[in-house]
Design a protein around this motif. Sequence first.
Motif, PDB file in Angstrom:
ATOM      1  N   ASN A   1      -7.710   2.539   3.863  1.00  0.00           N
ATOM      2  CA  ASN A   1      -6.904   2.476   2.641  1.00  0.00           C
ATOM      3  C   ASN A   1      -7.633   2.930   1.380  1.00  0.00           C
ATOM      4  O   ASN A   1      -7.556   2.286   0.341  1.00  0.00           O
ATOM      5  CB  ASN A   1      -6.356   1.052   2.433  1.00  0.00           C
TER       6      ASN A   1
ATOM      7  N   ASP B   1      -5.752   3.034  -1.878  1.00  0.00           N
ATOM      8  CA  ASP B   1      -5.404   1.834  -2.640  1.00  0.00           C
ATOM      9  C   ASP B   1      -6.474   1.500  -3.663  1.00  0.00           C
ATOM     10  O   ASP B   1      -6.311   0.578  -4.456  1.00  0.00           O
ATOM     11  CB  ASP B   1      -5.209   0.643  -1.690  1.00  0.00           C
TER      12      ASP B   1
ATOM     13  N   SER C   1       0.842  -1.193   0.000  1.00  0.00           N
ATOM     14  CA  SER C   1       0.000   0.000   0.000  1.00  0.00           C
ATOM     15  C   SER C   1       0.878   1.245   0.000  1.00  0.00           C
ATOM     16  O   SER C   1       1.794   1.363   0.810  1.00  0.00           O
ATOM     17  CB  SER C   1      -0.886  -0.011   1.239  1.00  0.00           C
TER      18      SER C   1
END
Lengths: 672, 199
Positions: free
Chosen positions: A402, A405, A252
């Motif tokens: 995240n 991502d 990531s």
Amino acid sequence: MRKIFGFHGGIHPPENKHQSLEHPIRDAGIPAELIIPVSQHVGAPAAPCVEIGQAVLGGDVIAEAIGVVSVPLHAPTSGSIAAIERRPVAHPSGSEALCIVIDTDGEDRWRSLEGVEDYRTADPAQLLERIRECGIAGMGGAGFPSAIKLAPRNPIETLIINGTECEPYITADDILLQERAQRIVEGAQIIAHIVQPQEILIGVEDNKPEGIEAITAAAAGTDLQVVTFPTKYPSGGEKQLIEILTGKQVPSGGLPADLGIVCQNVGTAVAVRDAILDGRPLISRVTTVTGDAVSKPGNFDVLLGTPMAHLLHLAGYDERKNRRLIMGGPMMGFSVPTPLAPVVKTTNCLLAPTESELPTPPPAQACIRCGMCAEACPASLLPQQLFWFAQGKESEKLEAHNLFDCIECGACSWVCPSHIPLVQYYRASKADIQQQRKDQAKSDYSRERFEARQARLEREEAEKDAKRAARKKAAEERAKAAATGEGEEDPIQAAIARAQAKKAAQTNEGSGESELEKLERAVVTTQKRLDTAQQKLSAAEAEGSDLVDALRTGVEKTQSKLDKAKAALAEHQANHSEAPAAAEEPPVDAAQAAIQKAMQAREADAQKSPQEKARDQLGKLEQRLAKAQQRLADGRAAGEEDKIIDALSASVDKLREKISETRAQLAETESA
Amino acid sequence: MEFITNQPLLAALIALVSLGTLFGALLGFAAVYYRTDGNPIADQINEILPQTQCGQCGYPGCRPYAEAIAEGDVINKCPPGGEATIQALADLLDVEAIPLDEEHGEEKVPSVAIIREAECIGCTKCIQACPVDAILGAAKQMHTVIASECTGCDLCVEPCPVDCIDMVPVPQAWHWALPNPVSRQTEIIASDKPREAAA
């Protein structure tokens, strides 16, 4: 056979690729007008370096790269620059952007192109420079300048040429594999020479049998390895393809280069080959035109800057059937506001679907938390949670989950039974967070500057105070010393000492010599002074100076003094009395008086309370203010320049300020 | 041993006193060693404020306002920060978010000061007014604003004797907007639809 890995999630939308594969690549020709946006890539827009009316040849640089992350632009054919202005471009904002417009002359004259004779012996840095000069940016869709991607910090183990093309409808890469396999292989070898990988992989989905056949044949006898894998959307995403081929996940926030991997699209490989072997800059690309609203779908070799309308016309576009024009595929593409927008480096597909083909999504309904999006997400994210946080604008939680991502592939929206446009939420949230980061950085910077300024002002003030205090202390010490008569360097003391010494000497002398001598000397010196004064007067009269009158009175005075001195001498000589001494006494007395006055003032000053001091100062300031005001009024009356008036009024203001300060101080001391 | 059994009261007293001394010493040490300088809440508030240093809140800069909030002042006096800042402050301090106090100004688009250089007389008044030293110039020389450093506070506009400073809005880059919450506007159930549409 190489081991193939899988990635989490993914979907299987209808492919719809056959429509555009019925014909070979067609040449889109030269349109009458080419519209070349200066920003077709990721990074700083290129800066136009041509003038309106200037004639250009094909391959001439028309805009230069600005900064590191940027590429130049070239004229796709010969013609003249018609305009450099804002035109509608293919961008989700639907806004206009700066474009260079070329009126083509149809002759397609080119400047001479020179390729690298043998790239195998060439310096990779030189090849990279040429790739940059030829304006090559990633042709898979993102448009990142290739020269930067091909110059990673880490040594590269694996070079991946991406021929996956997982998005429905698009066949631009497929047709390249079929028709230009040899050029892809050459391009891949050039890139391999630059990054020196241990293995070179060409990844192709198994729904392109003809392409696989062609590329396998072309790659035979080279160190290229063609790898096929089952079709699944979005296996063409860079990170997904890397996982499929190597089993490694890009961390990531990391880059493939961190794992020693570089990925390039097949289109980019062809562009690199043309740039290095032929010296041909990136001025055209293969674009798929498809959808039920065009009667002759297919792939076109199209010059960059060609209006989409020109291309659609060649494909038999029926505007009535088309609901919205999409650049890119049905999953990741976006609506183009007008077909007047030009084809750019990243235009891999123009999709003109009918309403029945790609229906308007039904209204979004509430999320029922079925979790299908989480199953489909190729990045292993939790789309339903992200959706939740995006609605509440909870930036911290979005980042913790995240959000960055997310590759915006649209798989979650595709599977969503509530038809929630999830990707749009993520795009908006990403933009919001990026804006917040920018604002935060700016505000941190401003705070630093503000604090630095505060510190500087405080320092300066402290320095000033220290100086002022030192001066005050020194002055007080001197005053005290003067009052007690101990000071040696005090000017008044010194003057007193000098005057006293002089007087003492005079009295000493006086006691030593007779009155007669004194009077005689006085007569002589007065005579001398009279002589010089008369000389000066005659000189002034000769010149006609203004000073004549003054000098004349001076002469008269001296004359009278001389007369007096002579009379005194005569008198003394007559009766030997002590009268003439009186003539000398007044000046001594005056000096003495001045000394005494100064002493008194000094003493008074030393004994004064701060209150009195402040009051004195106030009086002085008020005098100064009156003067300054007078001056300002005079200036105004005389019609002085604005600047001077400003300066004067500023000084008046300052004085007023000081007065009020002093008053405040006075009030303070009085109340204390 | 014998002492403890014989004098349980005294033994307990000694034990407690010694424990008290020990922990007291520990606390005293901690108070000195782990002392935090300044006011950590004010620091956190200052992080949130937009650092325009415009003084519209009535305090000379963001830091003083942050300290005032930490002392209990209201959180809605910052026009450049607007609703977003008020929301962030409300979250941090766990208080109710209140609308911006119009008395201190309205929320405006971010802007930057531009000096019309031909008209500048070089009086340096704007330089002295700028809270972040973003204006470059010297007495009787033309001044100019370093746009990247300017916070758009407009403190330099007022002191200018020849009114040659303009506040120009900074163009905002386009980005994707959040979709409308359509689900809350449409009636899914057929009988909920307006009559014309249902017919």
